[in-house]
Design a protein around this motif. Sequence first.
Motif, PDB file in Angstrom:
ATOM      1  N   PHE A  53      40.159  41.621  46.577  1.00 59.16           N
ATOM      2  CA  PHE A  53      40.623  42.822  45.894  1.00 59.16           C
ATOM      3  C   PHE A  53      41.076  42.499  44.469  1.00 59.16           C
ATOM      4  O   PHE A  53      40.960  43.339  43.568  1.00 59.16           O
ATOM      5  N   ILE A  54      41.558  41.279  44.264  1.00 58.90           N
ATOM      6  CA  ILE A  54      41.898  40.850  42.902  1.00 58.90           C
ATOM      7  C   ILE A  54      40.622  40.758  42.074  1.00 58.90           C
ATOM      8  O   ILE A  54      40.572  41.195  40.918  1.00 58.90           O
ATOM      9  N   VAL A  55      39.573  40.189  42.676  1.00 62.19           N
ATOM     10  CA  VAL A  55      38.295  40.077  41.981  1.00 62.19           C
ATOM     11  C   VAL A  55      37.731  41.461  41.673  1.00 62.19           C
ATOM     12  O   VAL A  55      37.230  41.713  40.569  1.00 62.19           O
ATOM     13  N   ALA A  56      37.806  42.374  42.645  1.00 59.89           N
ATOM     14  CA  ALA A  56      37.280  43.722  42.443  1.00 59.89           C
ATOM     15  C   ALA A  56      37.986  44.407  41.277  1.00 59.89           C
ATOM     16  O   ALA A  56      37.341  45.059  40.444  1.00 59.89           O
ATOM     17  N   ALA A  57      39.313  44.249  41.213  1.00 65.70           N
ATOM     18  CA  ALA A  57      40.066  44.849  40.105  1.00 65.70           C
ATOM     19  C   ALA A  57      39.671  44.209  38.771  1.00 65.70           C
ATOM     20  O   ALA A  57      39.528  44.898  37.749  1.00 65.70           O
ATOM     21  N   LEU A  58      39.476  42.878  38.796  1.00 69.05           N
ATOM     22  CA  LEU A  58      39.095  42.169  37.570  1.00 69.05           C
ATOM     23  C   LEU A  58      37.706  42.600  37.102  1.00 69.05           C
ATOM     24  O   LEU A  58      37.479  42.840  35.908  1.00 69.05           O
ATOM     25  N   VAL A  59      36.775  42.718  38.048  1.00 72.34           N
ATOM     26  CA  VAL A  59      35.416  43.162  37.701  1.00 72.34           C
ATOM     27  C   VAL A  59      35.450  44.581  37.133  1.00 72.34           C
ATOM     28  O   VAL A  59      34.775  44.892  36.150  1.00 72.34           O
ATOM     29  N   SER A  60      36.244  45.458  37.763  1.00 75.58           N
ATOM     30  CA  SER A  60      36.366  46.830  37.271  1.00 75.58           C
ATOM     31  C   SER A  60      36.845  46.859  35.830  1.00 75.58           C
ATOM     32  O   SER A  60      36.336  47.622  34.995  1.00 75.58           O
ATOM     33  N   TRP A  61      37.810  46.006  35.516  1.00 75.75           N
ATOM     34  CA  TRP A  61      38.379  45.956  34.166  1.00 75.75           C
ATOM     35  C   TRP A  61      37.375  45.392  33.167  1.00 75.75           C
ATOM     36  O   TRP A  61      37.251  45.887  32.044  1.00 75.75           O
ATOM     37  N   ILE A  62      36.622  44.365  33.566  1.00 74.49           N
ATOM     38  CA  ILE A  62      35.652  43.738  32.665  1.00 74.49           C
ATOM     39  C   ILE A  62      34.472  44.666  32.397  1.00 74.49           C
ATOM     40  O   ILE A  62      33.975  44.762  31.266  1.00 74.49           O
ATOM     41  N   VAL A  63      34.016  45.391  33.428  1.00 75.85           N
ATOM     42  CA  VAL A  63      32.831  46.231  33.304  1.00 75.85           C
ATOM     43  C   VAL A  63      33.141  47.572  32.638  1.00 75.85           C
ATOM     44  O   VAL A  63      32.261  48.191  32.022  1.00 75.85           O
ATOM     45  N   SER A  64      34.396  48.026  32.718  1.00 77.97           N
ATOM     46  CA  SER A  64      34.741  49.373  32.243  1.00 77.97           C
ATOM     47  C   SER A  64      34.381  49.637  30.772  1.00 77.97           C
ATOM     48  O   SER A  64      33.898  50.747  30.454  1.00 77.97           O
ATOM     49  N   PRO A  65      34.567  48.678  29.828  1.00 76.77           N
ATOM     50  CA  PRO A  65      34.167  48.992  28.443  1.00 76.77           C
ATOM     51  C   PRO A  65      32.677  49.268  28.305  1.00 76.77           C
ATOM     52  O   PRO A  65      32.263  50.137  27.526  1.00 76.77           O
ATOM     53  N   ARG A  66      31.858  48.532  29.040  1.00 72.37           N
ATOM     54  CA  ARG A  66      30.415  48.741  28.983  1.00 72.37           C
ATOM     55  C   ARG A  66      30.051  50.122  29.543  1.00 72.37           C
ATOM     56  O   ARG A  66      29.193  50.834  28.998  1.00 72.37           O
TER      57      ARG A  66
END
Length: 400
Positions: A53-66
């Motif tokens: 779930f930490i990874v999922a949150a991190l991926v969400s944050w990284i992908v959101s600008p794109r």
Amino acid sequence: MSHSPQDPHPEPGRPTPEPQRDPVPGPPPRRPAGTIRLGSIAGADVLVTSSWFIVAALVSWIVSPRIEQVQPGIGAWKYVAGFAFAVILYLAILLHEASHALMARRFGARVTSITLHFLGGATAVEGEARTPKQEFWVAVVGPITSLAIGALGVGLWFLTPEGVLRVGVEGLAGANLLIGVLNLLPALPLDGGRVLKAGVWKLTGNPHRGSLVAGWCGRVLAVLMLAYPFLLGAVLDITPGVIDFVLAAVVAIFLLGGANAVVARARMMEKLPALVVRDLARRTCLVDSQMPLNLAVARAQAEQAGGIVTVDEQRRPVGIVSEAALLAVPEHRRAWMSVSEVARSVGPGAVLPVTLVGEDLVRAIGRSPLSEYLVVDATGAVHGVLSTADVDRAFRGTPA
């Protein structure tokens, strides 16, 4: 991505495909703490650690600008889309691990779990590959699966209209291609390390030497991983950020920990051929279970025996005298005690065949941990008594 043996080795020139065998039955393993069970594949529990779930949150944050870039004004939904991408990405990783599990099962191994975690996934397989061929195919099928998913993603990219969906497809394609390539690096604990192990094993006939070579390559790769952020600046003229340094450190620690464990285990396994039950078993004195303890000890000393076994009227073994219990009895009291008072009954787990050697001996002791075992030959006759203290001394190379 990796598959871990718990805790499998003649290779014919070109064997025909082996028939599928059901995995060896056994008690279901206890689920590790902090994991959630999603279901099962190939008889193995599919688990997700809380770190995902930490990874999922991190991926969400990284992908959101794109996502914001291709879909302006999407607002907070960009994080939902990012989370959905994380789920799809880990479904692809699950396919990678499932391919390991299915191939291992194809070769008759028992797969206990598939775990999705912070750095990807791991497939737990009981035992070791029995041949280099099995080691190779169980390892290489994972990266092949990831590369196939990545190639499929590249094809879909050309068919997907611009927008959030195309971002997901291009991310899925890129991530799987990267996972496939990285996992083919010849260094344990990566899949490519197991491929390298299979090659060295095939050339030398020694699986443990293959593990040592691939394990040392893993150590080297861990050190090189620490240089990754600096290479970004030197080679690609990209200024590394905090995330780059953190990611490099985390991956390096993962690789180094796995490689160290592999090297340590390989060195241990190389010592196992020296463990031969026939040679380690102590000469044994057979006595009546009601004989006074002092007389039994005297007879054992006269026969230069290192173990005492009690027998019934038909001379069948019924008990093994515990060395620790015997030494705890003062000599002046031994005349008033029978041998049976310091003997342990001979159960199924206390009897070992005289032919056991190396890994088979370690497994047998592990299944039924005792201080002494009765060793018998093919006819069931008593060969001697095996003390685990003697096994430990032989393994460590210390004199008795």
